[in-house]
Design an enzyme around this catalytic site. Structure first.
Site, PDB file in Angstrom:
ATOM      1  N   CYS A  48       6.217  -0.086   7.519  1.00 48.30           N
ATOM      2  CA  CYS A  48       5.853   1.042   6.656  1.00 48.30           C
ATOM      3  C   CYS A  48       7.038   1.399   5.776  1.00 48.30           C
ATOM      4  O   CYS A  48       8.168   1.474   6.265  1.00 48.30           O
ATOM      5  CB  CYS A  48       5.456   2.235   7.524  1.00 48.30           C
ATOM      6  SG  CYS A  48       5.017   3.705   6.584  1.00 48.30           S
ATOM      7  N   LEU A  49       6.784   1.641   4.475  1.00 50.41           N
ATOM      8  CA  LEU A  49       7.861   2.020   3.557  1.00 50.41           C
ATOM      9  C   LEU A  49       8.544   3.311   3.998  1.00 50.41           C
ATOM     10  O   LEU A  49       9.713   3.523   3.675  1.00 50.41           O
ATOM     11  CB  LEU A  49       7.298   2.204   2.137  1.00 50.41           C
ATOM     12  CG  LEU A  49       6.770   0.947   1.442  1.00 50.41           C
ATOM     13  CD1 LEU A  49       6.148   1.315   0.104  1.00 50.41           C
ATOM     14  CD2 LEU A  49       7.878  -0.075   1.261  1.00 50.41           C
ATOM     15  N   HIS A  63      -2.232   7.398   7.275  1.00 45.68           N
ATOM     16  CA  HIS A  63      -1.276   8.292   6.604  1.00 45.68           C
ATOM     17  C   HIS A  63      -1.953   9.598   6.207  1.00 45.68           C
ATOM     18  O   HIS A  63      -1.349  10.669   6.293  1.00 45.68           O
ATOM     19  CB  HIS A  63      -0.718   7.633   5.334  1.00 45.68           C
ATOM     20  CG  HIS A  63       0.513   6.803   5.560  1.00 45.68           C
ATOM     21  ND1 HIS A  63       1.675   7.314   6.069  1.00 45.68           N
ATOM     22  CD2 HIS A  63       0.763   5.484   5.311  1.00 45.68           C
ATOM     23  CE1 HIS A  63       2.601   6.350   6.140  1.00 45.68           C
ATOM     24  NE2 HIS A  63       2.065   5.233   5.694  1.00 45.68           N
ATOM     25  N   GLY A 114       0.849  -1.183   0.000  1.00 39.87           N
ATOM     26  CA  GLY A 114       0.000   0.000   0.000  1.00 39.87           C
ATOM     27  C   GLY A 114       0.883   1.230   0.000  1.00 39.87           C
ATOM     28  O   GLY A 114       2.053   1.167   0.396  1.00 39.87           O
ATOM     29  N   HIS A 147      -3.963   1.363   7.852  1.00 38.31           N
ATOM     30  CA  HIS A 147      -2.615   1.947   7.826  1.00 38.31           C
ATOM     31  C   HIS A 147      -2.565   3.122   6.831  1.00 38.31           C
ATOM     32  O   HIS A 147      -2.077   4.211   7.155  1.00 38.31           O
ATOM     33  CB  HIS A 147      -1.617   0.849   7.441  1.00 38.31           C
ATOM     34  CG  HIS A 147      -0.199   1.302   7.328  1.00 38.31           C
ATOM     35  ND1 HIS A 147       0.785   0.881   8.200  1.00 38.31           N
ATOM     36  CD2 HIS A 147       0.420   2.125   6.441  1.00 38.31           C
ATOM     37  CE1 HIS A 147       1.935   1.450   7.852  1.00 38.31           C
ATOM     38  NE2 HIS A 147       1.740   2.193   6.787  1.00 38.31           N
ATOM     39  N   GLU A 148      -3.102   2.884   5.617  1.00 37.49           N
ATOM     40  CA  GLU A 148      -3.056   3.936   4.589  1.00 37.49           C
ATOM     41  C   GLU A 148      -3.975   5.091   4.970  1.00 37.49           C
ATOM     42  O   GLU A 148      -3.652   6.263   4.743  1.00 37.49           O
ATOM     43  CB  GLU A 148      -3.431   3.371   3.210  1.00 37.49           C
ATOM     44  CG  GLU A 148      -2.564   2.207   2.726  1.00 37.49           C
ATOM     45  CD  GLU A 148      -1.070   2.462   2.843  1.00 37.49           C
ATOM     46  OE1 GLU A 148      -0.631   3.617   2.750  1.00 37.49           O
ATOM     47  OE2 GLU A 148      -0.318   1.482   3.048  1.00 37.49           O
ATOM     48  N   GLN A 187       3.462   9.837   1.225  1.00 39.08           N
ATOM     49  CA  GLN A 187       4.720   9.079   1.161  1.00 39.08           C
ATOM     50  C   GLN A 187       5.517   9.409  -0.094  1.00 39.08           C
ATOM     51  O   GLN A 187       6.709   9.071  -0.174  1.00 39.08           O
ATOM     52  CB  GLN A 187       4.444   7.577   1.223  1.00 39.08           C
ATOM     53  CG  GLN A 187       3.847   7.142   2.564  1.00 39.08           C
ATOM     54  CD  GLN A 187       3.649   5.651   2.617  1.00 39.08           C
ATOM     55  OE1 GLN A 187       2.645   5.143   2.133  1.00 39.08           O
ATOM     56  NE2 GLN A 187       4.600   4.953   3.192  1.00 39.08           N
TER      57      GLN A 187
HETATM   58 ZN    ZN Z   1       2.964   3.400   5.725  1.00 34.95          ZN
END
Ligand code: ZN
Length: 166
Positions: free
Chosen positions: A87-88, A133, A39, A129-130, A44
């Site tokens: 998380c990226l 963000h 995701g 999670h997204e 991000q």
């Molecule tokens: Zn993330």
């Protein structure tokens, strides 16, 4: 990357469902696949708009692929699951985090048509999670302060947070 103010600031609503939005969504899918994520949210990639994309298996192992513009959270299950989450934008460390096992998100697609998805298992975790963000929240913000600090110390260099060799 964590530390960039765009990741800790609530995102703006998308007001124009135009070609630029479509390009942003296509770029986000490309970035997510390059980074091997499940995701990705617009902040991000440095864009403060309420947009996220996903490609993630649900509780039955069925691949779920899509995107949301201006999402709102619908009903959540009271049942919780405390699997590991990463998380990226916090590359490297994972940490257990309790999330509802089922979550519904309503919003719009790139053309402005209303859409809805109900996620189970890992897909529910991904949607939440997204969605976080877009509120300016990272998964580590749900952790106790000392664990949050420990996770931040475990961040590893990745292509997108370290200069390439040579
Ligand atoms: Zn993330």
């Amino acid at each position: 990357m964590v530390g960039d103010p765009v990741l800790s600031t609530p995102c703006r609503e998308v007001s124009a469902f135009d070609a630029e939005l479509g390009t942003l969504i296509d770029d986000m899918f490309a970035s997510m696949y390059v980074a091997e994520g499940v995701g990705l949210a617009a902040p991000q990639v440095g864009v403060d708009l309420r947009v996220f994309v996903y490609d993630c298996p649900d509780a039955n192992g069925v691949r779920q692929v899509g995107h949301f513009v201006n999402p709102v959270l619908g009903p959540l299950s009271s049942e919780l699951d405390d699997s590991e989450e990463g998380c990226l934008s916090v590359p490297g460390p994972y940490h257990e985090l309790e999330r509802p096992t089922q979550a519904t998100v309503r919003g719009f697609d790139r053309n402005g048509s209303p859409i809805e998805a109900t996620g189970t298992g890992f897909f529910a975790r991904c949607l939440l999670h997204e969605y976080d963000h877009l509120k300016g929240l990272l998964f580590i913000d749900h952790l106790p302060r000392n664990r949050r600090r420990r996770v931040l110390r475990e961040i590893e260099p990745y292509e997108w947070n370290a200069p390439l060799p040579g």
